[in-house]
Design a protein around this motif. Sequence first.
Motif, PDB file in Angstrom:
ATOM      1  N   HIS A  22      15.415  12.526   8.200  1.00  0.00           N
ATOM      2  CA  HIS A  22      15.928  12.495   6.828  1.00  0.00           C
ATOM      3  C   HIS A  22      15.801  11.099   6.214  1.00  0.00           C
ATOM      4  O   HIS A  22      16.585  10.738   5.346  1.00  0.00           O
ATOM      5  N   ASN A  23      14.842  10.319   6.677  1.00  0.00           N
ATOM      6  CA  ASN A  23      14.736   8.940   6.184  1.00  0.00           C
ATOM      7  C   ASN A  23      13.847   8.797   4.955  1.00  0.00           C
ATOM      8  O   ASN A  23      13.623   7.689   4.484  1.00  0.00           O
ATOM      9  N   GLY A  24      13.303   9.860   4.421  1.00  0.00           N
ATOM     10  CA  GLY A  24      12.543   9.795   3.171  1.00  0.00           C
ATOM     11  C   GLY A  24      11.066   9.514   3.367  1.00  0.00           C
ATOM     12  O   GLY A  24      10.580   9.230   4.473  1.00  0.00           O
ATOM     13  N   ASN A  25      10.328   9.585   2.268  1.00  0.00           N
ATOM     14  CA  ASN A  25       8.870   9.455   2.319  1.00  0.00           C
ATOM     15  C   ASN A  25       8.403   8.049   2.676  1.00  0.00           C
ATOM     16  O   ASN A  25       7.368   7.869   3.318  1.00  0.00           O
ATOM     17  N   TYR A  26       9.150   7.035   2.227  1.00  0.00           N
ATOM     18  CA  TYR A  26       8.733   5.653   2.468  1.00  0.00           C
ATOM     19  C   TYR A  26       8.683   5.343   3.968  1.00  0.00           C
ATOM     20  O   TYR A  26       7.670   4.878   4.493  1.00  0.00           O
ATOM     21  N   MET A  27       9.769   5.617   4.667  1.00  0.00           N
ATOM     22  CA  MET A  27       9.788   5.356   6.104  1.00  0.00           C
ATOM     23  C   MET A  27       8.909   6.337   6.863  1.00  0.00           C
ATOM     24  O   MET A  27       8.309   5.999   7.889  1.00  0.00           O
ATOM     25  N   MET A  28       8.815   7.567   6.363  1.00  0.00           N
ATOM     26  CA  MET A  28       7.939   8.545   6.997  1.00  0.00           C
ATOM     27  C   MET A  28       6.494   8.075   6.987  1.00  0.00           C
ATOM     28  O   MET A  28       5.742   8.276   7.951  1.00  0.00           O
ATOM     29  N   MET A  29       6.085   7.395   5.905  1.00  0.00           N
ATOM     30  CA  MET A  29       4.711   6.913   5.827  1.00  0.00           C
ATOM     31  C   MET A  29       4.434   5.848   6.881  1.00  0.00           C
ATOM     32  O   MET A  29       3.364   5.817   7.492  1.00  0.00           O
ATOM     33  N   PHE A  30       5.396   4.959   7.123  1.00  0.00           N
ATOM     34  CA  PHE A  30       5.205   3.946   8.158  1.00  0.00           C
ATOM     35  C   PHE A  30       5.216   4.570   9.554  1.00  0.00           C
ATOM     36  O   PHE A  30       4.491   4.116  10.446  1.00  0.00           O
ATOM     37  N   THR A  76       2.279   6.125  -7.356  1.00  0.00           N
ATOM     38  CA  THR A  76       1.248   6.730  -8.208  1.00  0.00           C
ATOM     39  C   THR A  76       1.320   8.247  -8.204  1.00  0.00           C
ATOM     40  O   THR A  76       0.795   8.890  -9.119  1.00  0.00           O
ATOM     41  N   ARG A  77       1.962   8.827  -7.199  1.00  0.00           N
ATOM     42  CA  ARG A  77       2.078  10.280  -7.137  1.00  0.00           C
ATOM     43  C   ARG A  77       3.464  10.785  -7.526  1.00  0.00           C
ATOM     44  O   ARG A  77       3.747  11.974  -7.432  1.00  0.00           O
ATOM     45  N   GLY A  78       4.321   9.859  -7.935  1.00  0.00           N
ATOM     46  CA  GLY A  78       5.646  10.244  -8.412  1.00  0.00           C
ATOM     47  C   GLY A  78       6.538  10.849  -7.349  1.00  0.00           C
ATOM     48  O   GLY A  78       7.378  11.702  -7.659  1.00  0.00           O
ATOM     49  N   LEU A  79       6.386  10.434  -6.100  1.00  0.00           N
ATOM     50  CA  LEU A  79       7.188  10.981  -5.013  1.00  0.00           C
ATOM     51  C   LEU A  79       8.442  10.139  -4.791  1.00  0.00           C
ATOM     52  O   LEU A  79       8.460   8.939  -5.044  1.00  0.00           O
ATOM     53  N   ALA A  80       9.470  10.789  -4.274  1.00  0.00           N
ATOM     54  CA  ALA A  80      10.726  10.084  -3.979  1.00  0.00           C
ATOM     55  C   ALA A  80      10.521   9.144  -2.793  1.00  0.00           C
ATOM     56  O   ALA A  80       9.776   9.445  -1.855  1.00  0.00           O
ATOM     57  N   ALA A 128       0.830  -1.212   0.000  1.00  0.00           N
ATOM     58  CA  ALA A 128       0.000   0.000   0.000  1.00  0.00           C
ATOM     59  C   ALA A 128       0.863   1.260   0.000  1.00  0.00           C
ATOM     60  O   ALA A 128       0.558   2.244  -0.689  1.00  0.00           O
ATOM     61  N   ALA A 129       1.968   1.243   0.767  1.00  0.00           N
ATOM     62  CA  ALA A 129       2.853   2.410   0.813  1.00  0.00           C
ATOM     63  C   ALA A 129       3.545   2.633  -0.530  1.00  0.00           C
ATOM     64  O   ALA A 129       3.651   3.768  -1.010  1.00  0.00           O
ATOM     65  N   VAL A 130       4.008   1.563  -1.153  1.00  0.00           N
ATOM     66  CA  VAL A 130       4.674   1.678  -2.454  1.00  0.00           C
ATOM     67  C   VAL A 130       3.698   2.202  -3.508  1.00  0.00           C
ATOM     68  O   VAL A 130       4.050   3.061  -4.327  1.00  0.00           O
ATOM     69  N   LYS A 131       2.477   1.713  -3.499  1.00  0.00           N
ATOM     70  CA  LYS A 131       1.477   2.186  -4.461  1.00  0.00           C
ATOM     71  C   LYS A 131       1.175   3.662  -4.254  1.00  0.00           C
ATOM     72  O   LYS A 131       1.062   4.425  -5.223  1.00  0.00           O
ATOM     73  N   ALA A 132       1.027   4.084  -3.002  1.00  0.00           N
ATOM     74  CA  ALA A 132       0.681   5.482  -2.723  1.00  0.00           C
ATOM     75  C   ALA A 132       1.778   6.424  -3.200  1.00  0.00           C
ATOM     76  O   ALA A 132       1.496   7.464  -3.821  1.00  0.00           O
ATOM     77  N   LEU A 133       3.030   6.095  -2.930  1.00  0.00           N
ATOM     78  CA  LEU A 133       4.132   6.967  -3.341  1.00  0.00           C
ATOM     79  C   LEU A 133       4.388   6.894  -4.842  1.00  0.00           C
ATOM     80  O   LEU A 133       4.670   7.906  -5.486  1.00  0.00           O
TER      81      LEU A 133
END
Length: 445
Positions: free
Chosen positions: A204-212, A188-192, A181-186
């Motif tokens: 500074h851990n990025g959007n992927y870890m920030m989402m969790f 589909t919106r073209g985010l890093a 779900a996290a990979v799909k969300a980021l």
Amino acid sequence: MVSEPEASESGAGPSSARDFDDPVVVLGVSCDPAEWVLNDSTRDHVAKHGVIQNENLDFTPSRRLYADKARVLTKHLFEKENFNGEKQKRSYLVYSQSKRVVFCTPCRLFGGKSQLAESGFNDWKNGTARLNEHERSAEHKSCVLSLKSRACTLGRIDERLSKQLSDEIQYWRSVLKRVVAAVKALGTRGLAFRGKDDRFGSTHNGNYMMMFEFLSEFDPFVAEHIARYGNAGKGVPSYLSFATCEQFIQLMADNVTKQILKEAKAGKYYSISVDSTPDSSHTDQLAFILRYVKEDGLPVERFLRFIPNPGHKSEQLAEVVLTTLKSYDLDIANCRGQSYDNASNMSGHYRGLQARILERNPLAVYIPCSAHSLNLVGKHAAESCNEACAFFCLLQYLYTFFTGSTHRWEILQEHLSSVPHTLALKRLSDTRWSAREDACRSLNR
């Protein structure tokens, strides 16, 4: 509901015909298969204790009219005769009193798609032949093996260990569902995805870890998982690392590519557009874009892939384009258009990429990229010594481009009226002239 009886002495579940139809066995689920709730509890119960076939009920309500006469279900259907004359019990067959049909127990429990699994069977005239066909089908054999395997697992002396393993599998599946779900969300919106570091708790851990980290505030499962495995280091699986993330990105990319190719092949005819540019690591990459018309009649452009370091010579580019089309099973004969920049290796009439494609397919019409054409006009205008000549060249191109559409001409007039006057010509970008707004302002006097 009557309490469940003890398991059979063998403890191996329904391994014989008697296990399925013993009237002494009282199930903790309905005796009518049409009323079964198809979940793991029902499957476990039937696998461990078997089913009551209801073969001693009154079959008169199952009466069905045929052209010659009416027929009803008989007990003979619950038995089959082998080629050697031996009779064998059809222990999988169960009669539904509410639906007045028979069901196949394994197929109904484990997702079979046949009539015996979903709606029930009541063709009594052809019952023996149809049941024989069903027994030989791969679907029935697979469902029977699934039921037997479940029965063996439930009857093992290490049942607790088996259940622990099942719970462990379910736990990691729940983790992977959230990762997807996290990979799909980021994506589909073209985010890093990645940041400067890969540790939970860092800013500074990025959007992927920030989402969790965000999910952990509302999902106790995620919060507990991060606390246990978040920063455990190498050698401890967490499925939250970027290695897992990149694997899912690749899997999703493959599925998206398959869908694009499916749509393109359905439309048959397509156009291509390729252009190269260096990335942040200074590696030259060729972007490959496909344009086609979907079934609803709308044209779409889809990016297919980056091709690293293809070379700049026209023969190298032509080989890459043809090889890429072949790898995607796209026939070059169905190409109806090609669009590149104005460089000689791309647009050359005799040795350029477009000429080499035209040799393979004369119907692949070359269309110069309008953005690159505008870039060339602006670049030459800025480099010209004669300001009046430069302004005339640019104005001539803009007039030709914008007067082709009333809407574009109105936008140009509105833009020119709001641009302040200046006398100095600005230096232009060599690759993105249209992005230099200040250079445009200097020409508007």
